[in-house]
Design a protein around this motif. Structure first.
Motif, short mmCIF file in Angstrom:
data_model
loop_
_atom_site.label_atom_id
_atom_site.label_comp_id
_atom_site.label_asym_id
_atom_site.label_seq_id
_atom_site.Cartn_x
_atom_site.Cartn_y
_atom_site.Cartn_z
N GLU A 145 0.83 -1.20 0.00
CA GLU A 145 0.00 0.00 0.00
C GLU A 145 0.87 1.26 0.00
O GLU A 145 1.97 1.27 0.52
CB GLU A 145 -0.91 0.04 1.24
N ARG A 146 0.31 2.30 -0.54
CA ARG A 146 0.96 3.60 -0.47
C ARG A 146 0.73 4.17 0.93
O ARG A 146 -0.23 3.81 1.62
CB ARG A 146 0.40 4.53 -1.53
N LEU A 147 1.58 5.10 1.35
CA LEU A 147 1.47 5.66 2.70
C LEU A 147 0.13 6.33 2.95
O LEU A 147 -0.37 6.29 4.06
CB LEU A 147 2.61 6.65 2.95
N ASN A 148 -0.47 6.94 1.94
CA ASN A 148 -1.76 7.61 2.16
C ASN A 148 -2.89 6.61 2.38
O ASN A 148 -3.98 6.99 2.79
CB ASN A 148 -2.09 8.58 1.03
N GLN A 149 -2.66 5.32 2.15
CA GLN A 149 -3.68 4.29 2.40
C GLN A 149 -3.53 3.67 3.78
O GLN A 149 -4.34 2.85 4.17
CB GLN A 149 -3.57 3.20 1.34
N THR A 164 0.71 10.16 5.27
CA THR A 164 1.14 11.34 4.51
C THR A 164 0.74 12.62 5.23
O THR A 164 1.39 13.64 5.09
CB THR A 164 0.55 11.34 3.09
#
Length: 180
Positions: free
Chosen positions: A97-101, A130
């Motif tokens: 996952e990306r950090l914003n998730q 984020t």
């Protein structure tokens, strides 16, 4: 004699704070849930850090950080259905996952006093990873209070639970606004 001086100093601090009207109210630092940028919360797919830490005399008052963390995790799972919760202390380096998730919910509980009257401060932050890098973009609420030492533990537990529920409502509203 020194312990009496410390106890008198702590009670004096509580009485001074009462005199200026700070204790039974919400801290001025508490964020207005409407002013939090909700766009960061819309992308959260799982929480990877949910924790309550204690400071000061909390353990002596029967306030256990691990117990509060467990209750906070259970409450968050119940109040935010459909969002996973991993028991880790943050995002892993191999997470797909990306950090914003990835979301977090952390609280710090500070207490002062352990004999007759004790003061407490509960400060909770939440958001996506984020958001931590953007000043002023985190969800933040804090409470400040005092009471007889035998009642402070319950007041802190209720306060933390209220914080989780308030965040869950804000989070749910962010997701509804995003059309999810």
């Amino acid at each position: 004699m020194r312990s009496q001086t410390i106890a008198v100093g702590r009670v004096s601090l509580v009485l001074v704070l009462c005199g200026i009207g700070l204790l039974p109210t919400v801290s001025a630092r508490a964020a207005n849930p409407e002013s939090v940028p909700l766009s960061d919360m819309r992308h959260i797919k799982k929480f990877v850090a949910v924790e309550v830490q204690t400071q000061g005399t909390a353990e002596k008052l029967g306030i256990n950080g691990a117990e509060l963390t467990d209750v906070t995790r259970a409450t968050l799972l119940n109040k935010v259905p459909g969002i996973a919760l991993e028991s880790s202390s943050g995002p892993s380096s191999d997470a797909p996952e990306r950090l914003n998730q990835l979301g977090f919910f952390t609280c710090e509980v500070w207490t002062v006093g352990e004999q007759y009257i004790a003061a407490y401060h509960v400060d909770c932050n939440a958001g996506s990873y984020t958001a931590q890098k953007t000043p002023g973009s985190l969800w933040n609420q804090a409470i400040l209070g005092y009471g007889p030492r035998d009642e402070v533990s319950d007041a802190v537990r209720k306060g933390v639970r209220a914080m989780v529920e308030l965040f869950a409502n804000t989070f749910a509203n962010a997701r509804v606004d995003a059309g999810r």
